[in-house]
Every structure is written in structure tokens, then in C-alpha cells.
Design a protein around this motif. Structure first.
Motif, PDB file in Angstrom:
ATOM      1  N   MET A   1      29.289 -28.430  49.361  1.00  0.00           N
ATOM      2  CA  MET A   1      30.323 -27.078  50.205  1.00  0.00           C
ATOM      3  C   MET A   1      31.279 -26.700  49.123  1.00  0.00           C
ATOM      4  O   MET A   1      32.128 -27.480  48.774  1.00  0.00           O
ATOM      5  N   GLY A   2      31.545 -25.003  49.313  1.00  0.00           N
ATOM      6  CA  GLY A   2      32.620 -24.924  48.872  1.00  0.00           C
ATOM      7  C   GLY A   2      33.414 -24.568  49.345  1.00  0.00           C
ATOM      8  O   GLY A   2      34.185 -25.341  50.619  1.00  0.00           O
ATOM      9  N   VAL A   3      34.688 -24.460  48.779  1.00  0.00           N
ATOM     10  CA  VAL A   3      36.350 -23.663  49.172  1.00  0.00           C
ATOM     11  C   VAL A   3      36.328 -23.663  50.483  1.00  0.00           C
ATOM     12  O   VAL A   3      37.205 -23.646  51.617  1.00  0.00           O
ATOM     13  N   ALA A   4      35.585 -22.381  50.624  1.00  0.00           N
ATOM     14  CA  ALA A   4      35.578 -20.993  51.934  1.00  0.00           C
ATOM     15  C   ALA A   4      35.145 -22.495  53.167  1.00  0.00           C
ATOM     16  O   ALA A   4      35.262 -21.887  54.501  1.00  0.00           O
ATOM     17  N   VAL A   8      36.400 -22.501  56.730  1.00  0.00           N
ATOM     18  CA  VAL A   8      35.975 -22.192  57.937  1.00  0.00           C
ATOM     19  C   VAL A   8      36.148 -24.236  59.069  1.00  0.00           C
ATOM     20  O   VAL A   8      36.842 -23.733  60.311  1.00  0.00           O
ATOM     21  N   VAL A   9      35.422 -25.148  58.235  1.00  0.00           N
ATOM     22  CA  VAL A   9      35.683 -25.940  58.986  1.00  0.00           C
ATOM     23  C   VAL A   9      36.872 -26.594  59.457  1.00  0.00           C
ATOM     24  O   VAL A   9      36.865 -27.062  60.704  1.00  0.00           O
ATOM     25  N   LEU A  10      37.886 -26.625  58.589  1.00  0.00           N
ATOM     26  CA  LEU A  10      39.056 -26.834  58.903  1.00  0.00           C
ATOM     27  C   LEU A  10      39.858 -26.217  60.072  1.00  0.00           C
ATOM     28  O   LEU A  10      40.776 -26.534  60.748  1.00  0.00           O
ATOM     29  N   VAL A  11      39.460 -24.636  59.657  1.00  0.00           N
ATOM     30  CA  VAL A  11      40.207 -24.203  61.305  1.00  0.00           C
ATOM     31  C   VAL A  11      39.472 -24.137  62.596  1.00  0.00           C
ATOM     32  O   VAL A  11      40.114 -23.704  63.364  1.00  0.00           O
ATOM     33  N   GLY A  17      40.514 -28.622  68.449  1.00  0.00           N
ATOM     34  CA  GLY A  17      41.606 -29.379  69.448  1.00  0.00           C
ATOM     35  C   GLY A  17      42.880 -28.622  69.499  1.00  0.00           C
ATOM     36  O   GLY A  17      43.500 -29.322  71.297  1.00  0.00           O
ATOM     37  N   GLY A  18      43.044 -26.958  69.434  1.00  0.00           N
ATOM     38  CA  GLY A  18      44.161 -27.069  70.368  1.00  0.00           C
ATOM     39  C   GLY A  18      43.726 -25.974  71.217  1.00  0.00           C
ATOM     40  O   GLY A  18      44.411 -26.181  72.527  1.00  0.00           O
ATOM     41  N   LEU A  19      42.287 -26.235  71.379  1.00  0.00           N
ATOM     42  CA  LEU A  19      42.070 -25.919  73.082  1.00  0.00           C
ATOM     43  C   LEU A  19      41.462 -26.992  73.374  1.00  0.00           C
ATOM     44  O   LEU A  19      41.776 -26.301  75.220  1.00  0.00           O
TER      45      LEU A  19
END
Length: 384
Positions: A1-4, A8-11, A17-19
Motif C-alpha cells: 500500500m502506497g502513501v496515496a 485516502v484510507v485515513l481521510v 467518523g465525522g458523519l
């Protein structure tokens, strides 16, 4: 799994979580103000209840002033199921609901269609002023007080009928407008995409023409849906209107981007969805129009039944017989019904025998003989 991918997973996790917090997190409660020994709270009804969590004290009379700033069936009534109270909320009027919170706890309330909700949190009194969660008033009573002094059923039904007629007229205009503008686009796209019809005029497939036709549908025909949908989201809730609003807004926004800046997107994803936007909004409002007309027919039947009700009743109390309005008949009263008079209320025969015409309720033309112990229905006719 790359940085991108990690980003994406973290965002995505943060957004989810915000929703989750937005829709299910704790809500700020409004504490009732006390004036002249009465707790008072003003509740705005506009796509939801504001405030939707109300904190009150046990054992102090409560007045909830509902300021309804919209029309439509959804919020035309507020219901407190656990408190055994409900009240009609006329459009663009203030209605006061009175309660006596004798027990502590959380009591929900909702609109008549159970789509928007609120909560009354009754905080217990402290010290020795209560026993088992109930103030020590020295008097027994139901868990809560009853609600407002309601208008008669006929007046309430008449007001709701007027509101429904206005709603039907408005929905009819919007449905006709949406149908006229959507049909050319929907017909052209379906014929060309599904059946490969090459005889469809190219002008009807032009993105700019579709934008010109569907934009009024989006913002005029769909206005009742979008208004309620966004307001519901603002109240940290979601319903069918919110789903339709988000879906059509996404489809319209994407199609607008494709039309205005097609080169900003890869060539194989430059499809527009204007026909879906117009079709969904118009069909949803058509369904609401049919529902409103069906309810209007039901309302006419209810008003016809209410017209059959007697206005007064001959009541025997303390050995004396006198006439009272039918609304003043109490449980346990003895009512005298003479030949040719209507039965004023649902009751049980305690003496006498007669043939009663129940055709207005049952549809049966033959009178029914009633003797002591038999039930009679309000509005039916005593014959013999």
C-alpha cells in the motif's frame, strides 16, 4: 500500500467518523425558562424541531409553543406517544401544547408521520420532594398531563383540508412544469441510449439544451424536496428528502461540470445525467400529488361522517334530564335517545328496545334491533 492509498484510507476514516458524530453525537439541549410558575419553551418547526432536545423540571407545568413555519402533511401534527398527547399544528401559526411532567425520564415526540423527532428530558426534583420519581403532590394522576385544548374535530379537519387544497394546487403546478420540460430530454436519451434510435434529433441530445431545460426543473419543481432535505440535514437528521436532494444535486453538479468544462474529465466519463435529475424530481412530486389527493378524498369522507354526529344530547344527572353539547357528555353518563333522534355518542343500551338505522356506518339498509347490553354507534338513527 502506497502513501496515496494510506492518505485516502485515513481521510475516509475521518470523514466517516465525522458523519457518525454529526448524525449520532450528543445534541445540545434547551432548558425551559420558568415564568409565573410555568416552564415555557418555543419550538420552531421547519424541516425539524428546533430545539429538538428540551430539558425541563419535574412537577412544574410545561408549555411548548410550536411555531410551524411550513406547510405539508409531515409536520401538521405533533405526537407525544408516551405522554398520551397530540396536537394539530396549523401551517404558519403558533400552537401551544400544555403538559404536566409528573414523572422524570426522557419522553420522545414526533411529527404525525414519525419522520422528524424530538425529546423532552424531565429532570427529577432533588431532596425529599419526590418519591419514586414522582413529586409528592398528595394527589394521584396520570403519568403526565393532557395536552392543549384542541379545536373541534370538524374545525381541525376543515383547516387541514384548506392546507391540503393549497398543497395540491402547488404540487400540480410543479408537476406539470417538470413534466413539460423533462419529457423531451427523457424521451430523447432513452430512445437513443436504450434502443439505439438514430432518428432522434441531435438538438435534443445537446448538453446545453438539456441544461437549459432541466435547470428550472431542478430549482423550481424540486424546491419542496430540496428545501426539506437540506433543512433536515441541518437538524442533524436524514430522510427520503435528504437522499433525493443529495442524489439529484450530485447528478446535476456532475452534469454541469461535464457541460461547462468537458476537458476537465477523461473522455470516457463525460456523460450527463440531466434526464435522471428531471425524471426523479418530477416522479417524486407526482407521487406526493397523488398521495395528497387520496388524503383529500379521505378527509371529505371524514367530514361527511362528522356531519352525521348529533350536536346535543339529553343527559340524566342526579335524577334530572337536561340538554348538553355532545362534547360535554362524560363517561358513565346516562343518555336518553327518543324516536327519530340520532345516537349522540358511542354507548351501551341500559334500558329500552328499539330499531336503529346503522346504514351510514355499516352500509346495511335494514335497521338493527337494540336491547339492553347492546352497543350503539354515535351518528346512527334511533327509529322506533
Amino acid at each position: 500500500m502506497g502513501v496515496a492509498d494510506v492518505v485516502v484510507v485515513l481521510v475516509s476514516a475521518v470523514v466517516i467518523g465525522g458523519l457518525g458524530w454529526f448524525f449520532f453525537g450528543p445534541r445540545r439541549a434547551r432548558t425551559a425558562r420558568v415564568e409565573d410558575g410555568v416552564q415555557r419553551v418555543e419550538v420552531t418547526v421547519r424541516g425539524g424541531y428546533s430545539p429538538d432536545v428540551i430539558r425541563v423540571r419535574q412537577g412544574v407545568p410545561l408549555e411548548l409553543a410550536f411555531d410551524r413555519q411550513e406547510s405539508g402533511d409531515c409536520t401538521s401534527r405533533v405526537v407525544f406517544p408516551e405522554l398520551r398527547t397530540s396536537a394539530a399544528l396549523p401551517a404558519f401559526e403558533r400552537t401551544t401544547v400544555r403538559l404536566m411532567p409528573r414523572e422524570s425520564g426522557s419522553f420522545g415526540f414526533a411529527c404525525g408521520m414519525n419522520m422528524i423527532h424530538g425529546t423532552v428530558v424531565v429532570e427529577p426534583v432533588s431532596g425529599d420532594a419526590h418519591t419514586n420519581g414522582r413529586p409528592d403532590t398528595g394527589a394521584e394522576g396520570p403519568p403526565t398531563g393532557v395536552g392543549p385544548v384542541e379545536p373541534t374535530a370538524a374545525d381541525e379537519e376543515s383547516a387541514q383540508a384548506a392546507e391540503r387544497r393549497a398543497e395540491i394546487a402547488d404540487l400540480t403546478r410543479r408537476v406539470v412544469f417538470g413534466t413539460v420540460l423533462t419529457l423531451p430530454v427523457l424521451f430523447a436519451v432513452m430512445a437513443h441510449e436504450l434502443f439505439g434510435a438514430d432518428w432522434v434529433p441531435g438538438i435534443l441530445l445537446n448538453h446545453w439544451l438539456q441544461l437549459a431545460l432541466i435547470t428550472p426543473v431542478m430549482f423550481y419543481t424540486g424546491r419542496p424536496i430540496h428545501r426539506t432535505g437540506w433543512l433536515t440535514l441541518a437538524h442533524r437528521a436524514a430522510d427520503m428528502n435528504s437522499l433525493i436532494t443529495l442524489g439529484t444535486a450530485a447528478a446535476y453538479g456532475y452534469s454541469l461540470l461535464v457541460t461547462l468544462a468537458p476537458r476537465a474529465l477523461p473522455e470516457d466519463v463525460r456523460e450527463v445525467y440531466f434526464e435522471a435529475v428531471g425524471g426523479i424530481l418530477t416522479l417524486i412530486l407526482l407521487g406526493r400529488l397523488l398521495e395528497a389527493k387520496a388524503k383529500a378524498g379521505t378527509g371529505e369522507a371524514i367530514r361527511a361522517l362528522l356531519g352525521l354526529q348529533a350536536r346535543t344530547a339529553q343527559v340524566v344527572r342526579d335524577g334530572a334530564e337536561f340538554e348538553v353539547p355532545v362534547e360535554d357528555v362524560r363517561v358513565g353518563d346516562e343518555v336518553v335517545i327518543r324516536p327519530g333522534e340520532k345516537v349522540p355518542v358511542d354507548a351501551e343500551v341500559i334500558s329500552g328496545s328499539s330499531a336503529v338505522d346503522e346504514s351510514m356506518v355499516t352500509g346495511e339498509p335494514m335497521p338493527v334491533t337494540k336491547t339492553p347490553g347492546d352497543a350503539v354507534i354515535g351518528g346512527t338513527m334511533n327509529q322506533s
